[in-house]
Write a protein that holds these residues in place. Sequence first.
Motif, PDB file in Angstrom:
ATOM      1  N   VAL A  30       0.762  -1.298   0.050  1.00  0.00           N
ATOM      2  CA  VAL A  30       0.069  -0.005   0.074  1.00  0.00           C
ATOM      3  C   VAL A  30       0.918   1.046  -0.024  1.00  0.00           C
ATOM      4  O   VAL A  30       1.907   1.374   0.857  1.00  0.00           O
ATOM      5  CB  VAL A  30      -1.089   0.029   1.297  1.00  0.00           C
ATOM      6  CG1 VAL A  30      -1.873   1.425   1.198  1.00  0.00           C
ATOM      7  CG2 VAL A  30      -1.845  -1.313   1.092  1.00  0.00           C
ATOM      8  N   ALA A  31       0.502   2.165  -0.990  1.00  0.00           N
ATOM      9  CA  ALA A  31       1.334   3.487  -0.971  1.00  0.00           C
ATOM     10  C   ALA A  31       1.133   4.118   0.355  1.00  0.00           C
ATOM     11  O   ALA A  31       0.122   4.324   1.074  1.00  0.00           O
ATOM     12  CB  ALA A  31       0.805   4.311  -1.932  1.00  0.00           C
ATOM     13  N   PRO A  32       2.224   5.025   0.611  1.00  0.00           N
ATOM     14  CA  PRO A  32       2.388   5.707   1.762  1.00  0.00           C
ATOM     15  C   PRO A  32       1.277   7.031   1.587  1.00  0.00           C
ATOM     16  O   PRO A  32       0.876   7.231   0.365  1.00  0.00           O
ATOM     17  CB  PRO A  32       3.653   6.432   1.902  1.00  0.00           C
ATOM     18  CG  PRO A  32       4.303   6.105   0.509  1.00  0.00           C
ATOM     19  CD  PRO A  32       3.679   5.008  -0.096  1.00  0.00           C
ATOM     20  N   ASP A  33       0.686   7.717   2.668  1.00  0.00           N
ATOM     21  CA  ASP A  33      -0.276   8.530   2.599  1.00  0.00           C
ATOM     22  C   ASP A  33      -0.044   9.727   1.518  1.00  0.00           C
ATOM     23  O   ASP A  33      -0.738  10.141   0.587  1.00  0.00           O
ATOM     24  CB  ASP A  33      -0.420   9.350   4.050  1.00  0.00           C
ATOM     25  CG  ASP A  33      -1.259   8.296   4.760  1.00  0.00           C
ATOM     26  OD1 ASP A  33      -1.858   7.451   4.431  1.00  0.00           O
ATOM     27  OD2 ASP A  33      -1.216   8.700   6.046  1.00  0.00           O
ATOM     28  N   GLU A  34       1.436  10.089   1.421  1.00  0.00           N
ATOM     29  CA  GLU A  34       1.759  11.332   0.573  1.00  0.00           C
ATOM     30  C   GLU A  34       1.398  11.015  -0.935  1.00  0.00           C
ATOM     31  O   GLU A  34       1.430  11.722  -1.835  1.00  0.00           O
ATOM     32  CB  GLU A  34       3.024  11.794   0.682  1.00  0.00           C
ATOM     33  CG  GLU A  34       4.162  10.907   0.477  1.00  0.00           C
ATOM     34  CD  GLU A  34       4.618  10.012   1.812  1.00  0.00           C
ATOM     35  OE1 GLU A  34       5.903   9.482   1.733  1.00  0.00           O
ATOM     36  OE2 GLU A  34       4.061  10.037   2.683  1.00  0.00           O
ATOM     37  N   VAL A  35       1.480   9.622  -1.576  1.00  0.00           N
ATOM     38  CA  VAL A  35       1.127   9.223  -2.787  1.00  0.00           C
ATOM     39  C   VAL A  35      -0.278   8.621  -2.677  1.00  0.00           C
ATOM     40  O   VAL A  35      -0.933   8.935  -3.795  1.00  0.00           O
ATOM     41  CB  VAL A  35       1.940   7.865  -2.955  1.00  0.00           C
ATOM     42  CG1 VAL A  35       1.547   7.071  -4.338  1.00  0.00           C
ATOM     43  CG2 VAL A  35       3.520   8.097  -2.878  1.00  0.00           C
ATOM     44  N   ARG A  36      -0.741   8.024  -1.798  1.00  0.00           N
ATOM     45  CA  ARG A  36      -2.223   7.593  -1.524  1.00  0.00           C
ATOM     46  C   ARG A  36      -3.225   8.667  -1.679  1.00  0.00           C
ATOM     47  O   ARG A  36      -4.491   8.555  -2.284  1.00  0.00           O
ATOM     48  CB  ARG A  36      -2.365   6.555  -0.464  1.00  0.00           C
ATOM     49  CG  ARG A  36      -3.611   5.695  -0.713  1.00  0.00           C
ATOM     50  CD  ARG A  36      -3.454   4.591   0.230  1.00  0.00           C
ATOM     51  NE  ARG A  36      -4.650   3.584   0.229  1.00  0.00           N
ATOM     52  CZ  ARG A  36      -5.817   3.612   0.883  1.00  0.00           C
ATOM     53  NH1 ARG A  36      -5.928   4.324   1.842  1.00  0.00           N
ATOM     54  NH2 ARG A  36      -6.451   2.528   0.509  1.00  0.00           N
ATOM     55  N   ARG A  37      -3.022   9.543  -0.740  1.00  0.00           N
ATOM     56  CA  ARG A  37      -4.049  10.729  -0.338  1.00  0.00           C
ATOM     57  C   ARG A  37      -4.566  11.466  -1.831  1.00  0.00           C
ATOM     58  O   ARG A  37      -5.644  11.664  -2.221  1.00  0.00           O
ATOM     59  CB  ARG A  37      -3.455  11.712   0.492  1.00  0.00           C
ATOM     60  CG  ARG A  37      -4.472  12.263   1.272  1.00  0.00           C
ATOM     61  CD  ARG A  37      -3.967  12.943   2.388  1.00  0.00           C
ATOM     62  NE  ARG A  37      -2.634  12.430   2.929  1.00  0.00           N
ATOM     63  CZ  ARG A  37      -1.720  13.024   3.232  1.00  0.00           C
ATOM     64  NH1 ARG A  37      -1.739  14.222   3.566  1.00  0.00           N
ATOM     65  NH2 ARG A  37      -0.568  12.310   3.673  1.00  0.00           N
TER      66      ARG A  37
END
Length: 114
Positions: A30-37
């Motif tokens: 799962v992508a980190p928040d800075e990518v996923r958001r």
Amino acid sequence: MQLVKEGRLRWELEWACDNCGVSHDGDWGVAPDEVRRPILAEHGYRRLRVEEPISSGGKVLRAFRNAFGVSIGEAKQSADELAGEEGYRGTLVEVSLLAELLGASGIATTIDHA
């Protein structure tokens, strides 16, 4: 971006760097928040639901572990969410990969906008 590579979830990030030009980063899972958001902001959540009650929890746990590289506990939490009335929420790439893995195990699913 998120993508499926070699049957697993992967994220990649590219940005301009004043010192070296273009830089890249990425990893499995799962992508980190800075990518996923930003992905979720642009495309929204999708919801994965099972079409029939799940008879084999092991197949579901295996799908989450194979797709995301998570612990058994994390896979169990996600499997419980999937089995619930609301289903499992994620990005389109995440739920599409899960749907593919579950389908290969004989578990029918549907994907809707969340």
